[in-house]
Design a protein around this motif. Structure first.
Motif: not given
Length: 396
Positions: A1-12
Motif C-alpha cells: 500500500e505504501e509503495r503504491r502511494h509513493l508511486a502515485a505521489l511521484r507521478r503527481r
C-alpha cells in the motif's frame, strides 16, 4: 500500500512540475506526502514500546546557570505526572487518537523527573509543593494510587532512578555545599532504599550533578560538573559508578568543547545518546550520539543528529527550537522532548533526521518522557571489596 502511494505521489510531483502548478497545489501535494511519511514512520516496530509514555507537565525552568535552577529559576506551579496512551492499529501507532491521563496533579507545586521501576508497577518523581518548599521524592502505584513521600528535610531531592537492586539513586543537596564560583546549593548523586531508608552519598563532589540512568552492565551513568582548571564549555562530563559507590570512572568528555547531560546508552551499540548543553540556563540543546569506541576525549566521536539545532556555549542557551530528555528506544530511534517553538512536546526522532510529534499541549510543556512498560533489569552488581569498614576514602 505504501509503495503504491509513493508511486502515485511521484507521478503527481512530475505532473505538477511539468504544468508549473500554482503554490496552493504544490502545498497540497507536499502535505499529502508529509502525512504519508508520518504514517509510514509509525509502522516501525521499534516504536511499539510507545503505547504508554510516562511524562511530566510543567513550565520550563529558566535559571541563569544550569546549576542555579534551585536558586533563581522562577517558581511557576502547575502540571503534574501524566501518562500518554497511544493506540496501535493495523501495525501502526495512531498518535492522533492518543489520550492523556493525569496521575498526579501538581496544583500549586511542581512535579519533575518521573521514572518507573523496572517492573513498571511503581512510579517515582520529585515534587515541590510551594516556592518555600523543597523537592522531595515521591512514589505511587502505576495507576496513581497509594501516593507516598520517601524523603523529607531541608534538602532538595530529585531525579529518581530505580536501581536493579531495588534501591533508588537520585540527586540531592544533602552534600551541604555551595557551587565553587557562586552561592547556589550544589547537588550530587545519592542513593537510598525504596522505603526511604539507607540514605547515603555515591558522589563526594562539591559542585553539581544531573540525570542518573542505569547502564546495561548495572552501573549508574550520570553527568558531573568538572569546574576545576578548565573553562565552562568543557565542564560537564559523563561518568559511571557502581551502585555501591565504588569505582567511579570517566565515560566521555573532559576537554572536548561540549557539555553533556541526560546520557543514556543506545541499545545494540556502544554509543551514548545525550543532550549537548551549555553552562547557562536549562539542560536544552541538540541531541547527540557519542561513539565511545573512538576515545573518551575525541571530539569527532560526537555526532549531532538534530543538526538544525547547533550546540551553544558558555552563557548562551536555547530556550526555543531545541531538545532535551532523550531516551533511546532502539539503535535508530529516540524518544525526546522537543520545543518546535516555545513549548516542549513529546516527539520521536531517529539518527537519520526523521522527526514526528506524539503529543504537544500548547498551554504547558511536556517533558521527561519514558516508555511505561516492564523491562528486564540490568544485573545486580555484587558489593565491592571497597565498601567495607576498612575501605579507602572514595573521592572524585
Amino acid at each position: 500500500e505504501e509503495r503504491r502511494h509513493l508511486a502515485a505521489l511521484r507521478r503527481r510531483e512530475k505532473a505538477l512540475a511539468a504544468a508549473d502548478a500554482p503554490a496552493e497545489a504544490r502545498d497540497a501535494a507536499f502535505f499529502e506526502a508529509r502525512l504519508a511519511k508520518r504514517r509510514l514512520f509509525f509502522r516501525d516496530p521499534d516504536l511499539d514500546g510507545l503505547r504508554r509514555i510516562l511524562f511530566v507537565q510543567r513550565h520550563p525552568f529558566e535559571p541563569s546557570h544550569n546549576y542555579s535552577v534551585l536558586l533563581d529559576a522562577p517558581f511557576r506551579p502547575g502540571g503534574g505526572v501524566c501518562v500518554l496512551k497511544i493506540p496501535r492499529r493495523d501495525g501502526r501507532l495512531e498518535p492522533r487518537e492518543a489520550a492523556v491521563t493525569r496521575l498526579f496533579d501538581a496544583a500549586g507545586g511542581i512535579a519533575r523527573t518521573a521514572m518507573a521501576s523496572f517492573d513498571a508497577r511503581t512510579l517515582w518523581f520529585a515534587y515541590r509543593p510551594s516556592a518555600e518548599g523543597r523537592f522531595h521524592l515521591m512514589a505511587m502505584d502505576a495507576d496513581g494510587r497509594h501516593l507516598r513521600q520517601r524523603t523529607d528535610g531541608p534538602f532538595h531531592d530529585f531525579w529518581p532512578c530505580p536501581l536493579p537492586d531495588g534501591g533508588v539513586a537520585f540527586i540531592s543537596t544533602r552534600c551541604k555545599a555551595r557551587f565553587l564560583c557562586w552561592r547556589p546549593q550544589a547537588f550530587v548523586l545519592f542513593r537510598m532504599e525504596a522505603d526511604g531508608s539507607g540514605l547515603r552519598p555515591l558522589s563526594f563532589a562539591n559542585l553539581s550533578e544531573w540525570a542518573p540512568s542505569v547502564m546495561a552492565d548495572g552501573r549508574i551513568l550520570w553527568t558531573r560538573s568538572e569546574y576545576l582548571d578548565k573553562g565552562a564549555d568543557f565542564g560537564h562530563t559523563l561518568w559511571a559508578i557502581r551502585p555501591d559507590g565504588t569505582h567511579p570512572a570517566l565515560v566521555f568528555g573532559n576537554n572536548t568543547r561540549n557539555c553533556y547531560a541526560n546520557g543514556r546508552e543506545v541499545p545494540g551499540t556502544e554509543e551514548i545518546c545525550c543532550t549537548l548543553i551549555s553552562h547557562g540556563g536549562d539542560l536544552n540543546g541538540p541531541i547527540a550520539l557519542l561513539d565511545v569506541r573512538r576515545g573518551r576525549f575525541n571530539p569527532s566521536a560526537v555526532t549531532n543528529i538534530t543538526p538544525d539545532v547547533a550546540p551553544r556555549y558558555h552563557m548562551d542557551w536555547a530556550r526555543t527550537a531545541c531538545f532535551r530528555d532523550p531516551v533511546p528506544l532502539s539503535r535508530d530511534t529516540v524518544l525526546v522532548s522537543h520545543a518546535p517553538h516555545d513549548r516542549f512536546g513529546l516527539y520521536v526522532i531517529d539518527r537519520f533526521g526523521n522527526r514526528e510529534v506524539l503529543y504537544l499541549d500548547p498551554s504547558m510543556g511536556s517533558m521527561c518522557p519514558t516508555p511505561l512498560r516492564p523491562v528486564a533489569a540490568p544485573p545486580v552488581l555484587p558489593p565491592s571489596a571497597e565498601t567495607g569498614p576498612d575501605a579507602p576514602a572514595r573521592g572524585r
